[in-house]
Design an enzyme around this catalytic site. Structure first.
Site, PDB file in Angstrom:
ATOM      1  N   LYS A 116      57.692  -1.979-104.709  1.00 62.23           N
ATOM      2  CA  LYS A 116      56.423  -2.975-104.518  1.00 62.23           C
ATOM      3  C   LYS A 116      56.175  -3.385-105.920  1.00 62.23           C
ATOM      4  O   LYS A 116      55.982  -4.598-106.373  1.00 62.23           O
ATOM      5  CB  LYS A 116      55.177  -2.384-103.780  1.00 62.23           C
ATOM      6  CG  LYS A 116      55.563  -2.178-102.357  1.00 62.23           C
ATOM      7  CD  LYS A 116      54.217  -1.735-101.722  1.00 62.23           C
ATOM      8  CE  LYS A 116      54.662  -1.205-100.314  1.00 62.23           C
ATOM      9  NZ  LYS A 116      54.584  -2.420 -99.510  1.00 62.23           N
ATOM     10  N   ASP A 152      50.384  -7.028 -97.855  1.00 64.28           N
ATOM     11  CA  ASP A 152      50.034  -5.707 -97.592  1.00 64.28           C
ATOM     12  C   ASP A 152      48.443  -5.568 -97.500  1.00 64.28           C
ATOM     13  O   ASP A 152      47.734  -4.972 -96.560  1.00 64.28           O
ATOM     14  CB  ASP A 152      50.410  -4.724 -98.582  1.00 64.28           C
ATOM     15  CG  ASP A 152      51.855  -4.112 -98.386  1.00 64.28           C
ATOM     16  OD1 ASP A 152      52.248  -4.302 -97.106  1.00 64.28           O
ATOM     17  OD2 ASP A 152      52.323  -3.745 -99.430  1.00 64.28           O
ATOM     18  N   GLY A 177      44.882   7.156-104.653  1.00 64.66           N
ATOM     19  CA  GLY A 177      46.351   6.621-105.357  1.00 64.66           C
ATOM     20  C   GLY A 177      46.221   5.442-105.811  1.00 64.66           C
ATOM     21  O   GLY A 177      45.394   4.648-105.662  1.00 64.66           O
ATOM     22  N   GLY A 179      49.199   3.456-106.720  1.00 61.22           N
ATOM     23  CA  GLY A 179      50.835   2.697-106.761  1.00 61.22           C
ATOM     24  C   GLY A 179      50.637   1.152-106.202  1.00 61.22           C
ATOM     25  O   GLY A 179      49.820   0.728-106.202  1.00 61.22           O
ATOM     26  N   GLY A 180      52.036   0.937-105.809  1.00 60.14           N
ATOM     27  CA  GLY A 180      52.234  -0.587-105.498  1.00 60.14           C
ATOM     28  C   GLY A 180      51.349  -1.021-104.399  1.00 60.14           C
ATOM     29  O   GLY A 180      50.825  -2.378-104.217  1.00 60.14           O
TER      30      GLY A 180
END
Length: 341
Positions: A116, A152, A177, A179-180
């Site tokens: 991502k 998303d 988290g 992340g992407g």
């Protein structure tokens, strides 16, 4: 151009003879492989009837639902298209995209786990949704090439509010988290007027990038995993965007740092979770049936929210971006929901 030619995008050079030759070559070379776990993910490399192929890139095998949902819609409307999850190394994303571009019928698809926040540089452009947050989950082909989009965050918030209306406004949101997927989720949650957003991540600087992005919309900050228990103590909504709880980390929860010591990490998870107010909701983006994070939260008496909601609610807008098929979201969701039950 006739109706069917317009709908199917016309016949591209070489597509009728060996439409999937480039994909076969990538598989034979080991650059990618077809994922085993997603439902209805089979791809017949000898099928010459496929006019469009949508590829969802992931870094490990997991039960993603997008291919099944898309293929169910294709079957319903008798479209000669196919969606498929494929596994590759995100470090080789440039080579993978070069190979996919060599497939005459490759028409885009998506970027999943590991891809991502790494695929943007290999695309021809970014839609505002992806450019604003630097993360891509949908890759659409248009006249100018391949363009990255992101659904998303929109899908996560839509699914969350569908199950728990008014659960964000005024609440402290703790995102686990950085992340992407954390990027678009934080961005869309910030629009719902939370009290504040706290990003908890092993690398604080990475979490701070997200906090800085959403701070114009709401109070936001980043902390390390050592502060996780303290932050949970005043949270109203907890969202796990990490891969803790997913294969191969299914023995670990997102309520503690992952040291590799299963028993110690579980004990720390339970200690941190014990500080979370009982009225708080715990959400996860993972697609596993009951990842450990949600299992522990449910055992502790908390309301939970599965990642399957996000997977479903982002699918309809993503599908329209990819295919241009103009059908009501309700009609698409009905088909898609049945495909992943």
């Amino acid at each position: 151009m006739g109706f069917f030619s317009a709908l199917f995008g016309g016949r591209r050079k070489g597509a009728s003879r060996e439409p999937l030759a480039a994909i076969r070559g990538m598989i034979d070379s080991g650059l990618i492989r077809i994922a085993a776990q997603p439902r209805n993910n089979a791809l017949d490399l000898k099928d010459r009837k496929i006019k469009r192929l949508y590829v969802f890139l992931i870094d490990h095998d997991y039960p993603g639902g997008s291919a099944a949902m898309h293929n169910a819609v294709f079957a319903k409307f008798r479209l000669p298209y196919r969606s498929c999850f494929m596994i590759g190394d995100p470090a080789k994303v440039a080579d993978i995209m070069t190979g996919l571009r060599g497939c005459a019928i490759y028409s885009g698809g998506g970027a999943g786990s590991g891809f991502k926040d790494k695929i943007a540089a290999s695309l021809d452009g970014l839609a505002p949704s992806a450019a604003a947050i630097g993360s891509v989950n949908v890759i659409a082909r248009d006249a100018g090439g391949f363009v990255g989009h992101n659904t998303d965050g929109v899908g996560f918030v839509a699914g969350l509010l569908n199950e728990y209306p008014n659960c964000v406004a005024g609440k402290k949101v703790v995102i686990l988290g950085a992340g992407g997927t954390a990027l678009p989720i934080a961005y869309e949650l910030a629009k719902q007027r939370p009290g504040e957003i706290v990003i908890v991540n092993r690398t604080v600087a990475k979490g701070q990038v997200i906090a800085d992005l959403v701070s114009p919309m709401t109070g936001a900050r980043a902390v390390g995993e050592d502060a996780l228990g303290e932050e949970l103590a005043t949270a109203g909504l907890v969202v796990n965007t990490s891969n803790k709880g997913a294969q191969p980390n299914e023995k670990f929860s997102a309520f503690a740092a992952m040291t590799g010591d299963v028993e110690a990490d579980l004990a720390q998870s339970k200690a941190n979770l014990a500080r979370l107010p009982k009225r708080a909701i715990v959400a996860d983006i993972l697609l596993e049936d009951m990842p450990l994070t949600l299992k522990l939260a449910r055992q502790a008496g908390h309301r939970t929210h599965s990642g399957r909601h996000m997977n479903l609610f982002q699918a309809a807008p993503a599908f329209k971006i990819l295919t241009g098929l103009d059908k009501p979201d309700r009609a698409l969701l009905k088909i898609m929901r049945k495909a992943v039950r």
